[in-house]
Write a protein that holds these residues in place. Sequence first.
Motif, mmCIF file in Angstrom:
data_model
loop_
_atom_site.group_PDB
_atom_site.id
_atom_site.type_symbol
_atom_site.label_atom_id
_atom_site.label_comp_id
_atom_site.label_asym_id
_atom_site.label_seq_id
_atom_site.Cartn_x
_atom_site.Cartn_y
_atom_site.Cartn_z
ATOM 1 N N ARG A 1 21.865 43.528 44.358
ATOM 2 C CA ARG A 1 23.291 43.346 44.633
ATOM 3 C C ARG A 1 23.525 42.242 45.673
ATOM 4 O O ARG A 1 24.611 42.126 46.230
ATOM 5 C CB ARG A 1 23.912 44.664 45.104
ATOM 6 C CG ARG A 1 23.939 45.727 44.016
ATOM 7 C CD ARG A 1 24.523 47.030 44.500
ATOM 8 N NE ARG A 1 25.912 46.879 44.929
ATOM 9 C CZ ARG A 1 26.882 47.730 44.639
ATOM 10 N NH1 ARG A 1 26.619 48.796 43.889
ATOM 11 N NH2 ARG A 1 28.095 47.564 45.105
ATOM 12 N N ASP B 1 33.901 48.331 43.694
ATOM 13 C CA ASP B 1 33.453 47.258 42.804
ATOM 14 C C ASP B 1 34.176 45.942 43.057
ATOM 15 O O ASP B 1 33.691 44.879 42.657
ATOM 16 C CB ASP B 1 33.652 47.671 41.343
ATOM 17 C CG ASP B 1 32.621 48.688 40.886
ATOM 18 O OD1 ASP B 1 31.618 48.879 41.610
ATOM 19 O OD2 ASP B 1 32.818 49.287 39.808
ATOM 20 N N TYR C 1 27.095 40.328 49.233
ATOM 21 C CA TYR C 1 26.703 41.644 48.732
ATOM 22 C C TYR C 1 27.872 42.228 47.952
ATOM 23 O O TYR C 1 29.007 42.279 48.456
ATOM 24 C CB TYR C 1 26.341 42.568 49.897
ATOM 25 C CG TYR C 1 25.613 43.819 49.470
ATOM 26 C CD1 TYR C 1 24.309 43.750 48.984
ATOM 27 C CD2 TYR C 1 26.223 45.063 49.563
ATOM 28 C CE1 TYR C 1 23.634 44.898 48.601
ATOM 29 C CE2 TYR C 1 25.556 46.220 49.176
ATOM 30 C CZ TYR C 1 24.255 46.138 48.696
ATOM 31 O OH TYR C 1 23.594 47.262 48.300
ATOM 32 N N SER D 1 29.100 44.249 43.830
ATOM 33 C CA SER D 1 28.789 44.973 42.598
ATOM 34 C C SER D 1 28.338 44.001 41.508
ATOM 35 O O SER D 1 28.625 42.797 41.572
ATOM 36 C CB SER D 1 30.030 45.728 42.118
ATOM 37 O OG SER D 1 31.037 44.801 41.720
ATOM 38 N N PRO D 2 27.666 44.511 40.475
ATOM 39 C CA PRO D 2 27.309 43.659 39.336
ATOM 40 C C PRO D 2 28.533 43.004 38.700
ATOM 41 O O PRO D 2 28.444 41.874 38.192
ATOM 42 C CB PRO D 2 26.630 44.633 38.370
ATOM 43 C CG PRO D 2 26.074 45.709 39.252
ATOM 44 C CD PRO D 2 27.082 45.867 40.353
#
Length: 363
Positions: A81, A210, A233, A235-236
């Motif tokens: 992440r 997110d 840093y 979320s996908p």
Amino acid sequence: MGMLQPNPWVLSLAPYVAGRAKADGVEKVVKLSANESAVGASPKAAEAMVASAVSMHLYPDPDAFDLRRAIAEVHGLAADRIICGAGSDEILHMVAQAFVREGDEIIHSRYGFMMYPIIAQSLGARPVAVPNKNWAADVDGILAAVTDKTRIVYLDNPNNPTGAYLPKAEVERLIAGLPKSCVLVYDAAYAECVDADDYTDGTDLAMAHDNVLMSRTFSKLYGLASLRIGWGYGSPALLDPMNRIRMPFNANLPAQNAAIAAVRDRDFAEKATRFTVQWRQWLSARISALGLEVVPSQTNFVLIRFPQSGDHQAEAANAWLTEHGYLLRWLPGQGLADCLRLTVGTEQENQVVVALLEAFMNR
């Protein structure tokens, strides 16, 4: 054939102006205008950078795997992440490139990092400046400014150029009020300088939401400004599109290796933090004693407010200090014509600059 024509919104941009490093007629200057580290870099980071010279003919790891792993180990994070960039500036740019379209809106504080409106305008988006509250971001003002065109809110916490900060509870209130379609970019460039108990560096927020991206830099407390290395840093859902547009080999090898050594040298980082906090507090107390307003700071600089009339205005103070070889940051372009921003320097530099300010106020 017609003339070359750049995108019209590019021509409206005012380029970023960095802190002064030189002054006409002044041979030797002390640069306290760019919030660089007075402690310098960890010797281990310097050794790692020098050792990289034998591999300069090779491309760096395009995914910065070892650096992401080192950051994850030190901060207790998930390496997958983390995204690395050429300074946190590149992270701030990439998220906007990935999510902002022409005609969209980007919200930022009126007194905030000067790159935010530049990033917005470079993409044909509209920067929306919200007045600060008590020198920090105004959560209610930001939420009131959100429209269906808002794609990103940039929150520098602590704030640059004021040094003020929002406690975690206020940031959580901001996140709760933002639509899920809006990205909160939590710019924690000065996180390592903070000693406030109710502050968050944003990693917990990025793990929980997110639509929150936290950005950090190695330029400030770690003293790697010239190497241009930072990280984010998130979320996908945020990192996947950012990685798709990330330039190949964007984090150079000396920077990656120096940053690995720097983040793992916890003793040096803690020493740098203690020095920064000690001298930030000292500068604030001594300058306040001169009758000047000093904004409470959680960074490696202090913002000094001068009288708006008379012989002791900020512009005159800036000229006086420059004449004596000390370069601070005067920010009339940000609506802070009555202020100077002073970076924490070495012990000697701090003492001299206070003596010069005292002499100026007693003229």
